[in-house]
Motif scaffolding. Structure first.
Motif, PDB file in Angstrom:
ATOM      1  N   PHE A  34      36.625  31.058  52.305  1.00 59.17           N
ATOM      2  CA  PHE A  34      36.986  30.517  51.001  1.00 59.17           C
ATOM      3  C   PHE A  34      36.505  31.451  49.894  1.00 59.17           C
ATOM      4  O   PHE A  34      37.213  31.668  48.915  1.00 59.17           O
ATOM      5  N   ASN A  35      35.313  31.995  50.047  1.00 62.66           N
ATOM      6  CA  ASN A  35      34.763  32.893  49.026  1.00 62.66           C
ATOM      7  C   ASN A  35      35.573  34.188  48.917  1.00 62.66           C
ATOM      8  O   ASN A  35      35.713  34.730  47.826  1.00 62.66           O
TER       9      ASN A  35
ATOM     10  N   LYS B 167      38.703  33.194  47.010  1.00 66.43           N
ATOM     11  CA  LYS B 167      38.333  32.941  45.618  1.00 66.43           C
ATOM     12  C   LYS B 167      38.104  34.255  44.870  1.00 66.43           C
ATOM     13  O   LYS B 167      38.586  34.424  43.744  1.00 66.43           O
ATOM     14  N   ALA B 168      37.406  35.199  45.487  1.00 67.46           N
ATOM     15  CA  ALA B 168      37.156  36.501  44.852  1.00 67.46           C
ATOM     16  C   ALA B 168      38.466  37.250  44.623  1.00 67.46           C
ATOM     17  O   ALA B 168      38.646  37.911  43.587  1.00 67.46           O
TER      18      ALA B 168
ATOM     19  N   ILE C 253      41.502  35.876  44.190  1.00 66.91           N
ATOM     20  CA  ILE C 253      42.249  35.199  43.125  1.00 66.91           C
ATOM     21  C   ILE C 253      41.657  35.546  41.761  1.00 66.91           C
ATOM     22  O   ILE C 253      42.398  35.841  40.818  1.00 66.91           O
ATOM     23  N   ILE C 254      40.344  35.529  41.660  1.00 67.69           N
ATOM     24  CA  ILE C 254      39.692  35.883  40.389  1.00 67.69           C
ATOM     25  C   ILE C 254      40.021  37.319  40.022  1.00 67.69           C
ATOM     26  O   ILE C 254      40.315  37.634  38.869  1.00 67.69           O
TER      27      ILE C 254
ATOM     28  N   GLY D 191      46.302  33.770  51.950  1.00 66.04           N
ATOM     29  CA  GLY D 191      46.398  33.606  50.496  1.00 66.04           C
ATOM     30  C   GLY D 191      47.817  33.809  49.985  1.00 66.04           C
ATOM     31  O   GLY D 191      48.350  32.947  49.283  1.00 66.04           O
TER      32      GLY D 191
ATOM     33  N   TYR E 238      48.725  38.259  46.041  1.00 66.54           N
ATOM     34  CA  TYR E 238      47.714  37.829  45.077  1.00 66.54           C
ATOM     35  C   TYR E 238      48.098  38.215  43.652  1.00 66.54           C
ATOM     36  O   TYR E 238      47.687  37.557  42.697  1.00 66.54           O
TER      37      TYR E 238
END
Length: 180
Positions: free
Chosen positions: A5-6, A9-10, A12-13, A35, A109
């Motif tokens: 998940f991290n 998340k990284a 996407i950010i 993703g 992404y």
């Protein structure tokens, strides 16, 4: 593909910061299709729901959600997995080393910024759609090009412009498809 998940998340950010080109540092060693698949699937839902909502507001007709799903799905999955294939083939032709899965990951992404933009575009106001879609396509294009620049800059000028033309042309086609 072993992503957490991290990791997602990284990524996407990172996709919201197109100027900072750290995405390939984060994802090139561990590319994922998880993703991009869910980004494309979410975009299909947003396009279908937003299109039906916009169509309903302008024509006051029945529920048209099911009418948009096959069209949006065909376009986004074809473009999402096909356009990176075209880019990968161009890179192979120009002797640039990069995995196809890494290109799918990078391109997938890069389209994450379209999710909130397409929600806003479901309002049906033409000028708002143009402004926000332009922002999203410019963000997506900048994100991919800045992350690939270290590989593209090794090309001689003629080949560099051919590659850039193919990529920007593909992004323009996506922009027009999403708008119309």
């Amino acid at each position: 593909f072993k992503v957490t998940f991290n990791d997602i998340k990284a990524r996407i950010i990172s996709s919201f910061k197109p100027i900072k080109n750290d995405f390939l540092k984060i994802a090139e060693d561990k590319p994922d299709l998880y993703g991009p698949f869910w980004i494309y699937t979410t975009l299909i839902y947003v396009i279908a729901a937003g299109g039906a909502l916009s169509y309903y507001f302008t024509n006051s007709a029945n529920n048209y959600f099911q009418m948009f799903v096959p069209v949006a799905g065909s376009i986004l999955y074809s473009f999402g997995f096909g356009f990176p294939l075209v880019l990968w083939l161009c890179m192979k032709f120009f002797n640039i080393s990069m995995k196809y899965v890494s290109l799918i990951c990078l391109y997938g992404y890069s389209l994450f910024c379209l999710i909130p933009v397409l929600i806003i575009c479901s309002t049906g106001f033409g000028w708002i759609q143009w402004i926000f879609l332009t922002y999203a396509i410019v963000n997506s294009t900048a994100f991919v090009l800045i992350n690939l620049w270290s590989k593209i800059k090794t090309l001689e000028d003629k080949n560099k412009y051919i590659f850039l033309g193919i990529f920007i042309g593909g992004q323009l086609i996506l922009f027009l498809i999403l708008k119309f």
